[in-house]
Design a protein around this motif. Structure first.
Motif, PDB file in Angstrom:
ATOM      1  N   GLY A   1     -86.945  56.949 -30.682  1.00  0.00           N
ATOM      2  CA  GLY A   1     -85.512  57.843 -31.301  1.00  0.00           C
ATOM      3  C   GLY A   1     -85.765  59.225 -31.085  1.00  0.00           C
ATOM      4  O   GLY A   1     -86.587  60.046 -30.870  1.00  0.00           O
ATOM      5  N   ASP A   2     -84.138  59.509 -31.217  1.00  0.00           N
ATOM      6  CA  ASP A   2     -83.967  60.607 -31.478  1.00  0.00           C
ATOM      7  C   ASP A   2     -83.735  60.860 -32.264  1.00  0.00           C
ATOM      8  O   ASP A   2     -84.646  60.329 -33.941  1.00  0.00           O
ATOM      9  N   ARG A   3     -83.798  62.916 -32.536  1.00  0.00           N
ATOM     10  CA  ARG A   3     -83.679  63.548 -34.079  1.00  0.00           C
ATOM     11  C   ARG A   3     -82.532  62.943 -34.956  1.00  0.00           C
ATOM     12  O   ARG A   3     -82.255  63.315 -35.080  1.00  0.00           O
ATOM     13  N   PHE A   4     -83.663  61.790 -36.000  1.00  0.00           N
ATOM     14  CA  PHE A   4     -82.099  61.408 -36.346  1.00  0.00           C
ATOM     15  C   PHE A   4     -82.128  62.419 -37.776  1.00  0.00           C
ATOM     16  O   PHE A   4     -81.155  62.399 -38.241  1.00  0.00           O
ATOM     17  N   ALA A   5     -83.302  63.044 -38.409  1.00  0.00           N
ATOM     18  CA  ALA A   5     -83.023  63.758 -39.699  1.00  0.00           C
ATOM     19  C   ALA A   5     -84.049  65.246 -39.269  1.00  0.00           C
ATOM     20  O   ALA A   5     -84.568  64.802 -38.675  1.00  0.00           O
ATOM     21  N   THR A   6     -83.196  66.154 -40.010  1.00  0.00           N
ATOM     22  CA  THR A   6     -84.007  67.696 -39.907  1.00  0.00           C
ATOM     23  C   THR A   6     -84.083  67.597 -40.939  1.00  0.00           C
ATOM     24  O   THR A   6     -83.476  68.090 -41.946  1.00  0.00           O
ATOM     25  N   PHE A   7     -85.642  68.484 -41.468  1.00  0.00           N
ATOM     26  CA  PHE A   7     -85.811  68.688 -42.725  1.00  0.00           C
ATOM     27  C   PHE A   7     -86.749  69.715 -42.307  1.00  0.00           C
ATOM     28  O   PHE A   7     -87.933  70.306 -41.922  1.00  0.00           O
TER      29      PHE A   7
ATOM     30  N   PRO B   1     -74.533  60.431 -32.494  1.00  0.00           N
ATOM     31  CA  PRO B   1     -75.139  61.827 -32.484  1.00  0.00           C
ATOM     32  C   PRO B   1     -74.002  62.798 -33.729  1.00  0.00           C
ATOM     33  O   PRO B   1     -72.764  62.795 -32.695  1.00  0.00           O
ATOM     34  N   ASP B   2     -74.614  63.105 -34.373  1.00  0.00           N
ATOM     35  CA  ASP B   2     -72.671  63.930 -35.677  1.00  0.00           C
ATOM     36  C   ASP B   2     -73.078  65.299 -34.742  1.00  0.00           C
ATOM     37  O   ASP B   2     -73.743  65.714 -35.440  1.00  0.00           O
ATOM     38  N   THR B   3     -71.895  65.310 -33.529  1.00  0.00           N
ATOM     39  CA  THR B   3     -71.830  66.903 -33.216  1.00  0.00           C
ATOM     40  C   THR B   3     -71.570  68.252 -34.646  1.00  0.00           C
ATOM     41  O   THR B   3     -71.357  69.138 -34.305  1.00  0.00           O
ATOM     42  N   ARG B   4     -70.649  67.323 -35.659  1.00  0.00           N
ATOM     43  CA  ARG B   4     -70.360  67.856 -37.038  1.00  0.00           C
ATOM     44  C   ARG B   4     -71.770  69.100 -37.055  1.00  0.00           C
ATOM     45  O   ARG B   4     -71.575  70.198 -38.416  1.00  0.00           O
ATOM     46  N   THR B   5     -72.917  67.907 -36.675  1.00  0.00           N
ATOM     47  CA  THR B   5     -74.180  69.298 -37.263  1.00  0.00           C
ATOM     48  C   THR B   5     -74.408  70.399 -35.995  1.00  0.00           C
ATOM     49  O   THR B   5     -75.970  71.231 -36.478  1.00  0.00           O
TER      50      THR B   5
ATOM     51  N   HIS C   1     -76.905  75.423 -31.848  1.00  0.00           N
ATOM     52  CA  HIS C   1     -77.570  74.125 -31.146  1.00  0.00           C
ATOM     53  C   HIS C   1     -76.765  72.409 -32.010  1.00  0.00           C
ATOM     54  O   HIS C   1     -76.998  72.756 -33.060  1.00  0.00           O
ATOM     55  N   TYR C   2     -77.387  71.675 -31.152  1.00  0.00           N
ATOM     56  CA  TYR C   2     -77.583  70.252 -31.568  1.00  0.00           C
ATOM     57  C   TYR C   2     -79.125  70.260 -31.804  1.00  0.00           C
ATOM     58  O   TYR C   2     -80.373  70.011 -30.410  1.00  0.00           O
ATOM     59  N   ASP C   3     -79.912  69.415 -32.753  1.00  0.00           N
ATOM     60  CA  ASP C   3     -80.530  68.518 -32.969  1.00  0.00           C
ATOM     61  C   ASP C   3     -81.199  68.487 -32.028  1.00  0.00           C
ATOM     62  O   ASP C   3     -82.170  67.352 -31.703  1.00  0.00           O
ATOM     63  N   PHE C   4     -80.267  66.747 -31.679  1.00  0.00           N
ATOM     64  CA  PHE C   4     -80.553  65.382 -31.220  1.00  0.00           C
ATOM     65  C   PHE C   4     -80.791  66.238 -29.460  1.00  0.00           C
ATOM     66  O   PHE C   4     -79.890  67.043 -29.287  1.00  0.00           O
TER      67      PHE C   4
ATOM     68  N   TYR D   1     -78.868  65.221 -41.134  1.00  0.00           N
ATOM     69  CA  TYR D   1     -78.247  63.680 -40.456  1.00  0.00           C
ATOM     70  C   TYR D   1     -77.900  64.174 -39.555  1.00  0.00           C
ATOM     71  O   TYR D   1     -76.847  64.689 -39.471  1.00  0.00           O
ATOM     72  N   ASN D   2     -78.959  64.059 -38.011  1.00  0.00           N
ATOM     73  CA  ASN D   2     -78.099  65.048 -37.259  1.00  0.00           C
ATOM     74  C   ASN D   2     -77.546  63.116 -36.479  1.00  0.00           C
ATOM     75  O   ASN D   2     -76.899  64.051 -35.706  1.00  0.00           O
ATOM     76  N   PHE D   3     -77.373  62.287 -36.876  1.00  0.00           N
ATOM     77  CA  PHE D   3     -77.186  61.657 -36.789  1.00  0.00           C
ATOM     78  C   PHE D   3     -75.404  60.507 -37.895  1.00  0.00           C
ATOM     79  O   PHE D   3     -75.941  60.417 -39.088  1.00  0.00           O
TER      80      PHE D   3
END
Ligand SMILES: O=C(O)CCC(=O)C(=O)O
Ligand SMILES: [Fe+2]
Length: 554
Positions: A470-476, A516-520, A449-452, A509-511
Motif C-alpha cells: 500500500g501507500d505511505r500511510f504515515a510519515t515519521f 489520501p489527505d491532501t491537507r498534508t 509535496h505529498y508523501d503519498f 498521517y498522509n491518509f
C-alpha cells in the motif's frame, strides 16, 4: 581477524571508490573484511586505497567517519600523506603529467547540495595544506617554478591557523569554502601536477573521498544565498551582518562576484543590493540565532517585499515578517519551553505530533556516519532547475535498512513503539520503508509535496515490497541535524510549521482512512544557517489496515 577475498558483500564493501581491505596492495575490488577487524594501515595502490591487514566492524569496511571506524583512515588524508612520503611508492606517482588526463576528476556530484560534504571539505583543508607542504619539500629542485604555489600554501596555512576549526553552517562560509576549493586548491592541484610533473594527485584525492567542487557548485551556492534572501526577506547587509563572527572572511571580490551572478540572471534588484556593500562598512552584530529576528540582527529595518512564491508550485507560501505564523517559511524566535514536554500536538485532524528527545546524540552520530558515504543527489522529477528561486529539492539522500546495523533496527522499533504501527521490513510486503536519511545543502529546501504516491499506476511500478503493502500511510521523521535558523517543515494548507530540533521527531498521517489527505501537503523551508538532516520512516497502509495485517505470502 579474518579476511575473506572475493566477496562483494552487500554492505561490506566500499568498492565504488576502489577501497578494499586485504593484503592486496593493488586494491582489487570486491575484497571484503568480515566482522570485527580493524584497519591497521592504509596504502594507496595503483587501483585505489587499500587497508592492509584491514578489518572492521560489524558490516565491513569503514573509514574514519564510520561508526566502527574511529581511528581507521582508509579514506582519510593521513593515508595520502603517508603514501606521498613513502619513498618506495612515491615513484609510481611520478609519471609524466600528460598521461593523466583521463584520471582527472573534478566533481560533477553537486557538492553544494550536501552540507555534510561541504563540511568535510572544510575539515580536510588542514591535511591538504600538510600534503602540499610535504610535496613541495620533496621537490626542492625547481624553486622558481613552484614559488607561486609555495606562496599560496603558506598563505593557506596562515589563514587556517587564524581560522581554527571551520564551520560551514552559515551559507557565506559554505560559499567561501566551495570557492576556495573550486578556484584555489583546484588550480593549485593542476599547477602542482604540471610544475612538478606528477600525476594522479587529484585522482587520489577523489579516491580519498574528497570531492573537489566545481565553479558550478560555487555559482549555485551564491544562487542559494539569493534564494534565502528572497524567502526570508533579507538584504545583503542582513546576510553579511549575520555572518559576523565567522572566521571565513568575505572580500570585495566575493561581493563583486555576487553582483556579477545576479546581473547575469537579470536580477537587478539583487545586483544593486550587493553592489552597495563595501567591506568594512558592515557593523558588528550578534548574528542570527533562533532567539533573534532578522530585524534585530540587521543594521537597518527589513523591507517588506510581499509574498514570495517558493517556486514552480501553484500555491504561494506566504511570508510574514514578524509574527509566528506557522505554515510559512518564517524566521521565528523559539523559546526553550518545548523541551519540558516530550510530546506536542501541533495539529488535530489531520493529526501532527512532535516528539522530543526520541533519538540520542550517539544514535544521531552513528546514523549520520553510516549515511554520509551513501549520500546521493536527491532529485525530484529529473534535472534540477537552475532558477534563482532554487530547486525543488536541494539535498542528498541515503537509504538505511533495518538490518544495516543495530542502531537502525533499534530506531525502527522505536518508531513502532511511538506510533503503534508496524515497521518491520519483509521482502514481499513491507510495513515500512527503510530509513531515508536526508542532508540538505546550501539553502537546501524541499518544495511543497505529498508523501503519498496517490497514483496507483505508480504504485504498481514499484518494488514488490512497496507494491504489496500500500501507500505511505504515515510519515515519521527524526530531526538529526543542527539547524540554527530556517529549515522549518511547513504544512501550508494547515498553516503549521515545525522547527527542526535535534533529537525530536514529527509524525503525521498522509491518509484520512482510505483516502489520501491532501491537507498534508508539506515542504521544507530553505536552511538559513546550520546543517539540516532528517531521517524519514514511511509507514505503509498495510501496517494499520485490519484486513491487510497479514502481508501476502505470510
Ligand atoms: O525535511 C523536511 O522537513 C521535510 C522532508 C520531506 O517532506 C520529505 O523528505 O518527504
Ligand atoms: Fe515529504
Amino acid at each position: 581477524m579474518r579476511l575473506v577475498r572475493g566477496v562483494t558483500g552487500e554492505r561490506g564493501v566500499t568498492g565504488g571508490k576502489g577501497v578494499t581491505c586485504g593484503k592486496d596492495v593493488t586494491g582489487e575490488k570486491g575484497v571484503t573484511c568480515e566482522k570485527g577487524v580493524t584497519c591497521e594501515r592504509c596504502v594507496i595502490g595503483e587501483k585505489g586505497v587499500t587497508c592492509e591487514r584491514g578489518v572492521i566492524g560489524e558490516k565491513g569496511v569503514t573509514d574514519e567517519r564510520d561508526e566502527t571506524g574511529e581511528g581507521c583512515d582508509c579514506l582519510g588524508w593521513r593515508s595520502v600523506v603517508w603514501y606521498l612520503i613513502s619513498a618506495s611508492l612515491l615513484v609510481s606517482l611520478l609519471t609524466p603529467a600528460s598521461s593523466s588526463s583521463a584520471l582527472v576528476h573534478t566533481s560533477s556530484d553537486h557538492v553544494h547540495t550536501s552540507s555534510a560534504q561541504i563540511q568535510r571539505l572544510a575539515d580536510s583543508e588542514a591535511t591538504i595544506v600538510r600534503l602540499f607542504e610535504t610535496l613541495l619539500r620533496a621537490y626542492k629542485g625547481s624553486p622558481a617554478r613552484t614559488r607561486p604555489i609555495v606562496k599560496f600554501v603558506e598563505e593557506a596555512h596562515r589563514n587556517l591557523t587564524a581560522r581554527g576549526d571551520q564551520s560551514v553552517a552559515h551559507p557565506l562560509d559554505a560559499y567561501a569554502t566551495l570557492n576556495r576549493f573550486a578556484n584555489g586548491w583546484q588550480s593549485q592541484l593542476v599547477a602542482v601536477e604540471h610544475d612538478l610533473n606528477i600525476t594522479g594527485l587529484r585522482e587520489h584525492l577523489w579516491k580519498s573521498g574528497i570531492k573537489i567542487p566545481t565553479v558550478d557548485d560555487v555559482e549555485r551556492s551564491v544562487m542559494s544565498i539569493f534564494h534565502l534572501q528572497r524567502v526570508y526577506h533579507m538584504t545583503a547587509v542582513d546576510v553579511l551582518t549575520s555572518h559576523n563572527g565567522s572566521r571565513q572572511p568575505i572580500h570585495q571580490s566575493d561581493t563583486n562576484y555576487f553582483v556579477d551572478i545576479a546581473t547575469r540572471h537579470n536580477c537587478s534588484e539583487l545586483a544593486d543590493d550587493w553592489a552597495r556593500f563595501t567591506p568594512g562598512e558592515i557593523p558588528n552584530s550578534k548574528g542570527l540565532d533562533r532567539g533573534s529576528t532578522f530585524q534585530e540582527s540587521s543594521s537597518r529595518p527589513l523591507e517588506k517585499k510581499g509574498n514570495y512564491s517558493m517556486g514552480t508550485f501553484e500555491e504561494k507560501l506566504q511570508v510574514n515578517s514578524n509574527t509566528a505564523t506557522r505554515g510559512s517559511c518564517l524566521y521565528t524566535p523559539r523559546g526553550p519551553s518545548y523541551y519540558r514536554w516530550k510530546t506536542e500536538t501541533v495539529h488535530v485532524d489531520p493529526d501532527i505530533t512532535v516528539f522530543y528527545d526520541v533519538i540520542s546524540d550517539n544514535e544521531i552520530r552513528r546514523v549520520k556516519n553510516l549515511a554520509f558515504q551513501l549520500l546521493e543527489r536527491a532529485e525530484v522529477g529529473g534535472n534540477p532547475s537552475r532558477s534563482l528561486t532554487g530547486t525543488a529539492r536541494t539535498s542528498k539522500v541515503a537509504w538505511l535498512w533495518d538490518n544495516h546495523t543495530d542502531v537502525i533496527q533499534r530506531l525502527s522499533h522505536r518508531v513502532s513503539a511511538i506510533t503503534g504501527l508496524q515497521t518491520t521490513f519483509r521482502d514481499q510486503a513491507a510495513y515500512a520503508e527503510p530509513f531515508q536519511i536526508v542532508n540538505y545543502g546550501v539553502g537546501g529546501q524541499y518544495l511543497p509535496h505529498y508523501d503519498f504516491l496517490m497514483d496507483k499506476a505508480m504504485l504498481r511500478n514499484t518494488a514488490p515490497f512497496v507494491r504489496e503493502s500500500g501507500d505511505r500511510f504515515a510519515t515519521f521523521m527524526f530531526y538529526i541535524g543542527d539547524v540554527v535558523s530556517g529549515g522549518a517543515t511547513v504544512f501550508p494548507v494547515l498553516d503549521v510549521g515545525i522547527l527542526p530540533t535535534r533529537g525530536s521527531a514529527v509524525l503525521w498521517y498522509n491518509f484520512d482512512g482510505e483516502i489520501p489527505d491532501t491537507r498534508t501537503r508539506h515542504g521544507s523551508c530553505p536552511v538559513l544557517v546550520g546543517h539540516k538532516w532528517v531521517a524519514n520512516k514511511w509507514i505503509h497502509e498495510i501496517s494499520w489496515r485490519p484486513q491487510a495485517q497479514c502481508p501476502k505470502g505470510f
